[in-house]
Design a protein around this motif. Structure first.
Motif: not given
Length: 147
Positions: A19-35
Motif C-alpha cells: 500500500f502506497k500513497q498516490a506519489d509512491g511513498t510506502p504506507i506499508d513499510t514492511t510486509v508485516e504492515d500489509s498483513w
C-alpha cells in the motif's frame, strides 16, 4: 521483520501489493504492515473484530496463507477497488453494439482492479458474411486485440 525468500518476491510485493500513497511513498513499510492492514480489514466485518484480527494476522504471518492478489492489494486501503480477482463475464452478442457494450463492461471492471474472462466463440468467424453491409466479418481475433 520477515525476510522474503527471493529478491523477486519482495519486488512483486513492492510493485503490486504494498500500500502506497498516490506519489509512491510506502504506507506499508514492511510486509508485516500489509498483513496487519489485511487482517484489520477482514476482521472489521466480524461480530468481534478484536478477537478475529490476531487470528487473521497469524494466518497471514510468515506467508502461511496468501489471499488472492486483489485482497492483498486492496483490503484496508479505503480505495474504491474490487477484492475479487476474476470475473466471468456474460456472452458477447454478435453485433457491433453488443461487442462494444461488453468492452465497456470489461473496462469498468478492470478500472476497479478486477480481471475478466470472456467467451469470444459467439462472434462469427473471420470471412463470414455480414448481412446488410455487403462485407465479411473480421472474426473474434480482431476484437480480442481491443480487449
Amino acid at each position: 521483520m520477515t525476510r522474503f525468500t527471493a529478491p523477486i518476491a519482495e519486488q512483486i510485493w513492492d510493485m503490486k501489493y504494498r500500500f502506497k500513497q498516490a506519489d509512491g511513498t510506502p504506507i506499508d513499510t514492511t510486509v508485516e504492515d500489509s498483513w496487519r492492514r489485511i487482517a484489520r480489514a477482514l476482521a472489521a466485518v466480524e461480530t468481534a473484530p478484536a478477537e478475529w484480527e490476531p487470528k487473521f494476522y497469524d494466518a497471514l504471518s510468515d506467508f502461511k496463507f496468501l489471499p488472492a492478489g486483489r485482497i492483498t492489494a486492496g483490503a484496508g486501503t479505503e480505495r474504491s477497488v474490487t477484492l475479487f480477482n476474476c470475473f466471468v463475464m456474460g456472452t458477447i452478442p454478435d453485433s457491433m453494439g453488443g461487442i462494444f457494450d461488453m468492452l465497456k463492461e470489461a473496462a469498468l471492471t478492470m478500472q476497479q482492479g478486477g480481471g475478466i474472462g470472456y467467451d469470444f466463440s459467439t462472434i462469427r468467424p473471420k470471412g463470414a458474411k455480414v448481412k446488410g453491409v455487403a462485407a465479411d466479418a473480421s472474426g473474434p481475433l480482431s476484437f480480442m486485440d481491443v480487449w
